[in-house]
Each structure stands twice: as structure tokens, then as C-alpha cells.
Design an enzyme around this catalytic site. Structure first.
Site: not given
Length: 559
Positions: A391-392, A395, A398
Site C-alpha cells: 500500500h505505502e 503511494h 505515485h
């Protein structure tokens, strides 16, 4: 991971974030912050002069960008240093100084938007034709004129800028209290053995423990400490809500929800549609809770049973193996993409992954243009922890690709789209592993991570928190009071409705759950987790199905 949570001083440096890539030392950081503060007047000198010429406007915008960028980098260093060890007084002081610095920057650059509006769109359009380097700001200028009715005079904007730092006080106070000052009573297993409870292990190792006595005693210890300080915690959140209401009124919006979503150009229908969809589908959750109760062979299922494992044996995934599994699942994104993740997670120390005393709860990715995207988390060698890492890293990729491909003016992205990239990684990881790993226990753990960890958090908890957030804001907007008990009752009512008749709700403790989500200090953020995960699964589905141009479209979104 070690069973005893280490003090920060004992953590292997290889397992910590690469702070030296930002500043070689705290002393060097302090020197830069002092220099930033000294350089602020050099930006302020452009006030009242933007109408002189395209060249003057370009100079001013470049100067503003550079001081904001320097401020961002300094703030990341201070904020991250504090997050990994909230008991560190030097780091706490740095965070405070960084906040004060940013308040001065925001106040100093507040003249920009009011003066651009005075210059007017026709003249700015002409200047952008004359000066190509100004044209890069076209989207931001168009967005500014969209917001024109809510931009105040230069003097008012300066005051609003100065309020940024003190308005963060409630959030900072809550973080210091819960992360640095709270000491939790130990949990106990079925044999009476004591287990340490910290912010770093409560949401992973303890809530996912196979021993129900551990889960129950850890949950009660954790929530009882929050209940002990319910009045302080409620006052802090109320203060934050009042700051949001103040900003809403200062900018002449009708409601805080309208103000928050207007800033991102999102209709309020998006928010209300999410809530309506959530409520309409509650029977699906009720069926799931009953299945979970039966699988766990329990008379009553409770809040602390939502993460309980049903697999017969624990799946152990060391950090390095998790990185490889994540990269394997993202192979469709291309070698450059996965090589970047491996380099960041294994060599460049993007991830501060070791649990330690004083470490802030939860996980996040943070950075600024020109830095690495750093991740703070507590990795615990489990499937849910691997999913959090994925998940991180979503980020982080991105941020990495945005910073690499966009000019400074567009080097950020909104919270509304942020949770798409993070949940995309989790969806890709889950889709890959369910198809390639045949071990039954592993598959059960993956399903539990998907439903109990990911979907329960984003499709159940976050919409409930969004309803709580809306109601508490509306009460303050109407001039009504908020108290600790009224907030606990509201949260307990919302969870009771959500859980349905077959889940036993410990009203005081479940009602206090709002105090464990620091997300509520970022106005109307929690709903975006549910919209984000929806978008993530739509986009990952295209790639997993092998649709034409799906990878290219997604990478373009990140860039």
C-alpha cells in the site's frame, strides 16, 4: 521481528529511513531552516509588483516555488524524525520549529492569488502567450479563477496563512499525547503471560493474534487508555473541527463539506453517494460478520475479532521476501517500475520498517520533490504487514513518478486520488498471489487480509468515520456543543448500526474508536479511502484482465 519492542536507539540503522539523504545532521537541518526564514523577505519584496510585467510575475512565482520547496524538504525531515520516535524531544522541537517556519512562508506568499485575480484572466492569458515559461502555470491559474469568489484580500489571506501553524496545535497535541505519553497496560495471553502493548504492535501483531485473550486484553488496554483521556481527546478534535468551520466561514462557503470538496473540484454528490451506497450494502457486511463468527467458533463476535486469523498456522513473510512478492505481482508494470521499488525498499532505505518504542501508530508515505518518498511503518512478518508495505509503496511510486515527470508547479496530487495508487498495489498483489500460491493457509490469510484488513477498513470503518465526521461538523456549524460523551455515543451508534444484531458492541470502547484515527484531523479525508479503493480495483482489473493500453493508461495517471 523481535518479541520485545526496542527503543529507537537500539534499532539497526539499515532498517531506518535514509534521513542523511535529506540533511547530513540535525545541525545542518537547523541551519537550513534559519536560512529559509532569513530568505522569506526576498519573496515578500514582490508584493504589490506582480502587475509590472510577465518577467516580474515569473520571477515572483519562481521565488515562491523555491522557498516552498525548501520548506517542504525541511518539514519532511522534521516531521519524519518525530514520527519514528515521538518521545525524542529534539525531534518534537524540530517539528514545532518547522511548523512555525511554514506559517511564515504561507503568510509571506499569501499576496500571490489576490494579486493574480486583480491582474485578471485576459491579461494573464496574454502574458502566458508572450512568456512560455509562464504558460506552465495555466492550469493553476484557471483553477484560481474557478475559486475566485472564495479568495480573500491579500491582508486576509496573509492572516489565514499565519493561522496554519497554530491551527495544527490540536493535531500535534493529540499526537504527543497518544504516541509519546500514553503507556498501555500489558496484554495477557490465555496462560497469563504478559505482552507489551504499543502503537507499533496493537494493529498488527496483537489484533491479529490467534489467542482471543490476547486480542481482548490488548483492545481493552488500548481503548481504556484513550477513554481515560476522553475529554482531552474530544476537546482536541473539536478544536480542529472549529478551525475547519472558521476557514469555511472566512472563505464564504456554505458548509465545511462544500468547502473541502470545492477546493478539489469534487461535487458533494460523490460524498453522499458513497454514504448511501455504504448503508444500502450493510446486509452484505452482516452476512460476512456471521460467517466470521462461525469460522471462529464464537458465541458472539466483537470488534476485536475482526482481524482474528482462521488459518491453522501463521504465514511468515520476512521483509525481503515481501518486497520480492510485491515486485513479482507488479511485473506487468514493467522492469523499470519494479527495479525502482527494489532499489528503494532494499538499497536506498525508503522504508523505516522496524517497530520501536515511541513510533507513531499506523503507516504513511511522505516526501517532497527532490527527495526519496519515505515510508514509516512497523513491519511484522505477516500477510497484513506485507499488504501495508505494498500500500505505502503504491503511494511512493505515485510520488516518485509525479516528481520525475511533472514540473514543480504540479509536483503534488490530491488526497482524493492518493488512495487509488496505494490500493492498486494491494489489488495487484492479492490477484497475483491468489493465482500463484497454492498453500491453503496462505490463501486463507490472503482472503482475510482482503476482507478483514483491506475491505473492512476502507469499505466499513472509513464510511462510518465519514458519517461521524459529517455529523460532528454539522453540529458545530449549527452552534451545538460537542462533548466526549456525545462523540462516544455517536460513534457507538454508528458502529452498532453498521455491525448489525449479531456483533456484540462494547459501547464505551468502540465508541472511542474515533480517537485512534488521526485521519480526522485532515478535513473530509476518510471518505476518499472508499472511493480510492473502488478506483484502484477498476484500474487493476483492467491490467489483470490484460486489456489493451491498461498499463500505459495507469502509468500515465501516476505521472
Amino acid at each position: 521481528m523481535a518479541s520485545t519492542v526496542l527503543p529507537r536507539s537500539k534499532v539497526n540503522k539499515k532498517l531506518t529511513w535514509n534521513a542523511e539523504s535529506l540533511f547530513p545532521s540535525a545541525k545542518a537541518w537547523d541551519a537550513e531552516v534559519n536560512k529559509i526564514i532569513a530568505d522569506i523577505p526576498a519573496v515578500k519584496k514582490y508584493e504589490g509588483r506582480l502587475n509590472e510585467s510577465p518577467a516580474t510575475l515569473l520571477e515572483a512565482m519562481d521565488a515562491i516555488e523555491q522557498i516552498v520547496l525548501r520548506g517542504n524538504r525541511a518539514f519532511v525531515y522534521a516531521g519524519f524524525s518525530y514520527a519514528v520516535d515521538t518521545t525524542n524531544q529534539q525531534a518534537a522541537g524540530m517539528r514545532g520549529k518547522a511548523g512555525g517556519m511554514f506559517g511564515q512562508i504561507f503568510a509571506a506568499v499569501a499576496f500571490l492569488n489576490p494579486e493574480l485575480l486583480i491582474i485578471g484572466k485576459p491579461k494573464l492569458e496574454e502574458w502566458m502567450k508572450q512568456e512560455s515559461r509562464l504558460a506552465i502555470h495555466r492550469h493553476n491559474i484557471e483553477n484560481l479563477f474557478r475559486k475566485q469568489a472564495h479568495v480573500r484580500s491579500g491582508e486576509v489571506e496573509e492572516i489565514l496563512g499565519m493561522l496554519g501553524d497554530p491551527f495544527q496545535g490540536a493535531d500535534t497535541s493529540t499526537s504527543m499525547l497518544t504516541n509519546a505519553d500514553f503507556k498501555f497496560a500489558p496484554a495477557k495471553d490465555s496462560k497469563g503471560k504478559k505482552i507489551e502493548v504499543t502503537q507499533g504492535n496493537i494493529h498488527t501483531a496483537l489484533m491479529e493474534h490467534s489467542d482471543r485473550k490476547v486480542r481482548q486484553s490488548a483492545f481493552e488496554s488500548y481503548m481504556d487508555k484513550h477513554l481515560e483521556f476522553k475529554n482531552t481527546l474530544a476537546t482536541n478534535l473539536t478544536t480542529s473541527i472549529k478551525a475547519n468551520v472558521f476557514n469555511m466561514r472566512a472563505r464564504k462557503h456554505e458548509t465545511t463539506l462544500v468547502a473541502s470538496l470545492f477546493d478539489l473540484n469534487i461535487p458533494t454528490d460523490v460524498f453522499y453517494n458513497l454514504i448511501d451506497t455504504f448503508k444500502k450494502n450493510l446486509p452484505v457486511w452482516h452476512r460476512y460478520f456471521e460467517i466470521r463468527r462461525k469460522a471462529l467458533k464464537l458465541r458472539d463476535v466483537t470488534y476485536y475479532d475482526m482481524w482474528a486469523p482462521t488459518a491453522k498456522r501463521k504465514v511468515n513473510i520476512p521483509y525481503e521476501k515481501a518486497v520480492e512478492m510485491i515486485c513479482d505481482s507488479l511485473a506487468p508494470m514493467g522492469k523499470e517500475y519494479t527495479d525502482t521499488i527494489r532499489r528503494g525498499a532494499l538499497k536506498e532505505r525508503w522504508v523505516d520498517m522496524q517497530p520501536n518504542q515511541g513510533k507513531q501508530n499506523g503507516a504513511f508515505s511522505w516526501g517532497a520533490s527532490g527527495t526519496h518518498p519515505f515510508i514509516m511503518m512497523s513491519y511484522t512478518d505477516e500477510v497484513n504487514s506485507m499488504s501495508t508495505l505494498a500500500h505505502e509503496l503504491g503511494h511512493s511510486m505515485h510520488s516518485y513518478l509525479t516528481w520525475k515527470n511533472q514540473p514543480l508547479a504540479y509536483s503534488d496530487y490530491s488526497l482524493f486520488v492518493a488512495e487509488v495508487a496505494s490500493n492498486f498495489h494491494q489489488a495487484m498483489l492479492r490477484g497475483h498471489l491468489l493465482n500463484t500460491v497454492k498453500d491453503r493457509n496462505f490463501q486463507i490469510a490472503l482472503i482475510e487480509e482482503a476482507v478483514g484488513g483491506n475491505f473492512f477498513r476502507y469499505f466499513f470503518q472509513m464510511p462510518i468515520l465519514a458519517r461521524f465526521e459529517l455529523e460532528t461538523h454539522q453540529r458545530v456549524e449549527r452552534g451545538e456543543s460537542l462533548t466526549a460523551d456525545s462523540m462516544v455515543d455517536l460513534m457507538a451508534d454508528l458502529f452498532s448500526e453498521g455491525f448489525g444484531p449479531r456483533v456484540k458492541v462494547d459501547r464505551p470502547r468502540v465508541g472511542m474508536v474515533w480517537s485512534t484515527f488521526g485521519h480526522l484531523f485532515q478535513d473530509y479525508y476518510v471518505y476518499a479511502y472508499a472511493t480510492g479503493i473502488s478506483g484502484a480495483h477498476a484500474l487493476s482489473g483492467r491490467i489483470l484482465r490484460g486489456e489493451p493500453n491498461a498499463v500505459e493508461d495507469y502509468l500515465s495517471f501516476l505521472k
